[in-house]
Motif scaffolding. Structure first.
Motif, PDB file in Angstrom:
ATOM      1  N   VAL A 173       0.747  -1.081   0.025  1.00 18.21           N
ATOM      2  CA  VAL A 173      -0.102   0.131   0.085  1.00 18.21           C
ATOM      3  C   VAL A 173       0.962   1.157  -0.146  1.00 18.21           C
ATOM      4  CG1 VAL A 173      -1.695   1.355   1.472  1.00 18.21           C
ATOM      5  CG2 VAL A 173      -2.024  -1.074   1.223  1.00 18.21           C
ATOM      6  N   MET A 174       1.972   1.438   0.658  1.00 16.57           N
ATOM      7  CA  MET A 174       2.990   2.447   0.790  1.00 16.57           C
ATOM      8  C   MET A 174       3.317   2.747  -0.630  1.00 16.57           C
ATOM      9  SD  MET A 174       6.349   3.321   2.970  1.00 16.57           S
ATOM     10  CE  MET A 174       7.248   2.620   1.619  1.00 16.57           C
ATOM     11  N   ALA A 175       3.933   1.787  -1.269  1.00 21.94           N
ATOM     12  CA  ALA A 175       4.511   1.725  -2.724  1.00 21.94           C
ATOM     13  C   ALA A 175       3.282   2.372  -3.698  1.00 21.94           C
ATOM     14  CB  ALA A 175       5.084   0.519  -3.241  1.00 21.94           C
ATOM     15  N   VAL A 176       2.310   1.543  -3.531  1.00 23.59           N
ATOM     16  CA  VAL A 176       1.160   2.383  -4.592  1.00 23.59           C
ATOM     17  C   VAL A 176       0.815   3.567  -4.275  1.00 23.59           C
ATOM     18  CG1 VAL A 176      -0.988   1.686  -5.198  1.00 23.59           C
ATOM     19  CG2 VAL A 176       0.429  -0.344  -4.872  1.00 23.59           C
ATOM     20  N   SER A 177       0.474   3.872  -3.026  1.00 24.30           N
ATOM     21  CA  SER A 177       0.056   5.370  -2.511  1.00 24.30           C
ATOM     22  C   SER A 177       1.447   6.363  -2.862  1.00 24.30           C
ATOM     23  CB  SER A 177      -0.034   5.277  -1.017  1.00 24.30           C
ATOM     24  OG  SER A 177      -1.198   4.335  -0.691  1.00 24.30           O
ATOM     25  N   ALA A 178       2.376   5.986  -2.709  1.00 27.49           N
ATOM     26  CA  ALA A 178       3.387   6.813  -3.060  1.00 27.49           C
ATOM     27  C   ALA A 178       3.571   7.220  -4.426  1.00 27.49           C
ATOM     28  CB  ALA A 178       4.717   6.461  -2.642  1.00 27.49           C
ATOM     29  N   ALA A 179       3.380   5.971  -5.321  1.00 26.32           N
ATOM     30  CA  ALA A 179       3.174   6.174  -6.654  1.00 26.32           C
ATOM     31  C   ALA A 179       2.100   7.101  -7.319  1.00 26.32           C
ATOM     32  CB  ALA A 179       3.175   4.933  -7.560  1.00 26.32           C
ATOM     33  N   ILE A 180       0.919   6.929  -6.578  1.00 30.41           N
ATOM     34  CA  ILE A 180      -0.200   7.633  -7.069  1.00 30.41           C
ATOM     35  C   ILE A 180      -0.093   9.126  -6.564  1.00 30.41           C
ATOM     36  CG2 ILE A 180      -2.620   8.145  -6.464  1.00 30.41           C
ATOM     37  CD1 ILE A 180      -2.887   5.130  -5.952  1.00 30.41           C
ATOM     38  N   LEU A 181       0.482   9.298  -5.399  1.00 32.45           N
ATOM     39  CA  LEU A 181       0.641  10.832  -4.806  1.00 32.45           C
ATOM     40  C   LEU A 181       1.798  11.446  -5.852  1.00 32.45           C
ATOM     41  CD1 LEU A 181      -0.103  12.760  -2.714  1.00 32.45           C
ATOM     42  CD2 LEU A 181       2.105  11.608  -1.555  1.00 32.45           C
ATOM     43  N   LEU A 222      -0.310  23.320  -6.921  1.00 31.22           N
ATOM     44  CA  LEU A 222      -0.893  23.039  -5.442  1.00 31.22           C
ATOM     45  C   LEU A 222       0.181  22.567  -4.525  1.00 31.22           C
ATOM     46  CD1 LEU A 222      -4.542  22.318  -6.103  1.00 31.22           C
ATOM     47  CD2 LEU A 222      -3.753  24.326  -5.424  1.00 31.22           C
ATOM     48  N   PHE A 223       0.943  21.381  -5.342  1.00 31.51           N
ATOM     49  CA  PHE A 223       1.793  20.772  -4.248  1.00 31.51           C
ATOM     50  C   PHE A 223       3.066  20.778  -4.952  1.00 31.51           C
ATOM     51  CE2 PHE A 223      -2.250  18.669  -3.985  1.00 31.51           C
ATOM     52  CZ  PHE A 223      -2.458  18.301  -2.611  1.00 31.51           C
ATOM     53  N   MET A 224       4.195  20.536  -4.329  1.00 27.68           N
ATOM     54  CA  MET A 224       5.701  20.261  -4.727  1.00 27.68           C
ATOM     55  C   MET A 224       5.710  18.789  -4.645  1.00 27.68           C
ATOM     56  SD  MET A 224       7.472  23.527  -2.686  1.00 27.68           S
ATOM     57  CE  MET A 224       9.001  23.325  -3.534  1.00 27.68           C
ATOM     58  N   PRO A 225       5.747  17.954  -5.597  1.00 30.38           N
ATOM     59  CA  PRO A 225       5.682  16.680  -5.713  1.00 30.38           C
ATOM     60  C   PRO A 225       6.694  15.775  -4.868  1.00 30.38           C
ATOM     61  CG  PRO A 225       5.310  17.394  -7.756  1.00 30.38           C
ATOM     62  CD  PRO A 225       5.547  18.702  -7.112  1.00 30.38           C
ATOM     63  N   TYR A 226       8.059  16.273  -4.926  1.00 29.79           N
ATOM     64  CA  TYR A 226       9.118  15.530  -4.215  1.00 29.79           C
ATOM     65  C   TYR A 226       8.921  15.814  -2.636  1.00 29.79           C
ATOM     66  CZ  TYR A 226      11.419  14.756  -8.451  1.00 29.79           C
ATOM     67  OH  TYR A 226      11.716  14.216  -9.687  1.00 29.79           O
ATOM     68  N   ARG A 227       8.688  17.140  -2.323  1.00 34.70           N
ATOM     69  CA  ARG A 227       8.449  17.106  -0.787  1.00 34.70           C
ATOM     70  C   ARG A 227       7.176  16.533  -0.355  1.00 34.70           C
ATOM     71  NH1 ARG A 227       9.608  23.529   0.581  1.00 34.70           N
ATOM     72  NH2 ARG A 227       9.196  22.593   2.654  1.00 34.70           N
ATOM     73  N   THR A 228       5.973  16.589  -1.066  1.00 32.82           N
ATOM     74  CA  THR A 228       4.902  16.126  -0.617  1.00 32.82           C
ATOM     75  C   THR A 228       4.792  14.523  -0.318  1.00 32.82           C
ATOM     76  OG1 THR A 228       3.647  17.614  -1.786  1.00 32.82           O
ATOM     77  CG2 THR A 228       2.348  15.503  -1.419  1.00 32.82           C
ATOM     78  N   LEU A 229       5.635  13.777  -1.704  1.00 31.73           N
ATOM     79  CA  LEU A 229       5.860  12.264  -1.447  1.00 31.73           C
ATOM     80  C   LEU A 229       6.796  12.012  -0.165  1.00 31.73           C
ATOM     81  CD1 LEU A 229       5.662   9.736  -2.553  1.00 31.73           C
ATOM     82  CD2 LEU A 229       7.648  10.152  -4.072  1.00 31.73           C
ATOM     83  N   PHE A 230       7.726  12.902   0.029  1.00 31.44           N
ATOM     84  CA  PHE A 230       8.745  12.704   1.175  1.00 31.44           C
ATOM     85  C   PHE A 230       7.940  12.806   2.612  1.00 31.44           C
ATOM     86  CE2 PHE A 230      11.531  14.380   4.483  1.00 31.44           C
ATOM     87  CZ  PHE A 230      12.622  13.617   4.424  1.00 31.44           C
ATOM     88  N   ASN A 231       7.071  13.773   2.716  1.00 31.49           N
ATOM     89  CA  ASN A 231       6.515  13.966   4.077  1.00 31.49           C
ATOM     90  C   ASN A 231       5.432  12.677   4.021  1.00 31.49           C
ATOM     91  OD1 ASN A 231       7.587  16.300   5.295  1.00 31.49           O
ATOM     92  ND2 ASN A 231       6.906  17.459   3.743  1.00 31.49           N
ATOM     93  N   PHE A 232       4.521  12.744   3.130  1.00 31.08           N
ATOM     94  CA  PHE A 232       4.029  11.539   3.112  1.00 31.08           C
ATOM     95  C   PHE A 232       4.404  10.046   3.629  1.00 31.08           C
ATOM     96  CE2 PHE A 232       1.349   7.724   1.195  1.00 31.08           C
ATOM     97  CZ  PHE A 232       0.215   8.145   1.828  1.00 31.08           C
ATOM     98  N   THR A 233       5.467   9.857   2.931  1.00 31.72           N
ATOM     99  CA  THR A 233       6.104   8.584   3.083  1.00 31.72           C
ATOM    100  C   THR A 233       6.695   8.434   4.456  1.00 31.72           C
ATOM    101  OG1 THR A 233       6.788   8.178   0.916  1.00 31.72           O
ATOM    102  CG2 THR A 233       8.125   7.018   2.381  1.00 31.72           C
TER     103      THR A 233
END
Length: 332
Positions: free
Chosen positions: A123-131, A139-150
């Motif tokens: 789920v983490m891998a799939v969620s990170a890919a979707i994000l 609206l988002f900074m993809p790398y920083r958003t992905l980093f914080n979510f992970t």
């Protein structure tokens, strides 16, 4: 050894499944109405309607004590797919992706350590890919958003993993307290009753060997209780090694029980005689002098529909017969 039910140190999976079913039925019903009436996502609304129906069925089955293990797998699969599908189909500002943060809690609670780890990782891998792929750069900074979510996801995942590891350790400890004799390490009377109920379902010929150490009180009086405890431990080891079976129990005091499966009367008597001779030939050590022991053994054969207490009483009668006839004997 036979499969026993370990004591739970938290809410049992069956209870979690019941209330998860009720929660998901309510949530999917709400989101079904939102998608159909406000957002106009008819395809997603239909999926959530089906999920609400299935969750309601699972809740009803759990109330009737008719739930099955596959229900919780199907329920969590539907929930997971629904969350990931919602995140991939809708704008990230809707926040659907944040529901995935709760999934590790349910995975570990319902499926245990190993499956919880693998399901959470997927789920983490799939969620990170979707994000990452769905992030709108306005609206988002993809790398920083992905980093914080992970980081948040891994933090929740780590807490769930540590909790489940500790829970299993505590469950194992409680199991040993409930089913093992603290002194000798063999199983206790409670384990005997549990195992016998399971063995009866698998085997037709079952013999009980009730073994009593002759004149054990004299050993305690002469050498002290510490030496007496050492003797009990040594006898338990002899029983485990001599019979080559795991069904060895301490009934209490100086009495032990061995269960024999799928042996005829003659073979059961031979096994008992082997135990008697092994104890007789053993030399037990003390601080003062070497100790020689003997045991008396009573054997009973389990009869159809016979209760545990009657089975034990029959062996006890044969044991006392061996005692009356001079000890150091096997009576069947």
């Amino acid at each position: 050894m036979h499969t026993r039910h370990y004591p739970h140190t938290s809410v049992p999976p069956e209870v979690l499944h019941k209330w998860l079913s009720a929660l998901l039925c309510a949530l999917h019903s709400i989101y079904f109405l939102l998608n159909m009436l406000l957002i106009q996502k008819l395809d997603l609304g239909f999926i959530q309607f089906c999920a609400a129906l299935f969750a309601g069925y699972c809740f009803y089955a759990s109330l009737k004590k008719q739930d099955r293990p596959w229900h919780r797998y199907a329920l969590m699969a539907i929930l997971t797919i629904n969350i990931l599908l919602s995140a991939s189909m809708m704008d990230l500002v809707a926040g659907s992706i944040f529901w995935s943060l709760a999934l590790p809690i349910w995975y570990y609670s319902l499926f245990g350590l190993k499956k919880g780890f693998y399901f959470s990782a997927v789920v983490m891998a799939v969620s990170a890919a979707i994000l990452f792929t769905r992030a709108d750069t306005n609206l988002f900074m993809p790398y920083r958003t992905l980093f914080n979510f992970t980081l948040v996801y891994i933090s929740i995942w780590l807490v769930c993993h540590i909790y489940e590891v500790q829970r299993q350790k505590i469950s194992s400890f409680l199991h040993s307290l409930a089913l093992q004799d603290a002194l000798t390490g063999v199983c206790n009377r409670h384990a005997l009753k549990t195992d016998l109920a399971l063995i009866q379902k698998q085997f037709t010929h079952i013999h009980m060997l009730l073994i009593d150490i002759d004149r054990f009180k004299n050993i305690n009086d002469k050498f002290g209780h510490d030496i007496g405890d050492t003797v009990l431990l040594a006898v338990a080891n002899i029983l485990s090694k001599t019979t080559e079976v795991k069904e060895v129990y301490r009934l209490g005091g100086e009495e032990f029980i061995v269960l024999l499966k799928d042996l005829d009367h003659q073979k059961a008597r031979e096994e008992a005689e082997k135990i008697r001779q092994a104890v007789e030939q053993e030399i037990f050590q003390s601080h003062k002098e070497d100790i020689k022991l003997t045991v008396s053994i009573g054997i009973s054969s389990l009869q159809p529909e016979q209760e545990f207490n009657d089975f034990l009483r029959a062996a006890d009668e044969k044991l006392y017969q061996a005692k009356r006839e001079g000890r150091n004997k096997v009576c069947f």
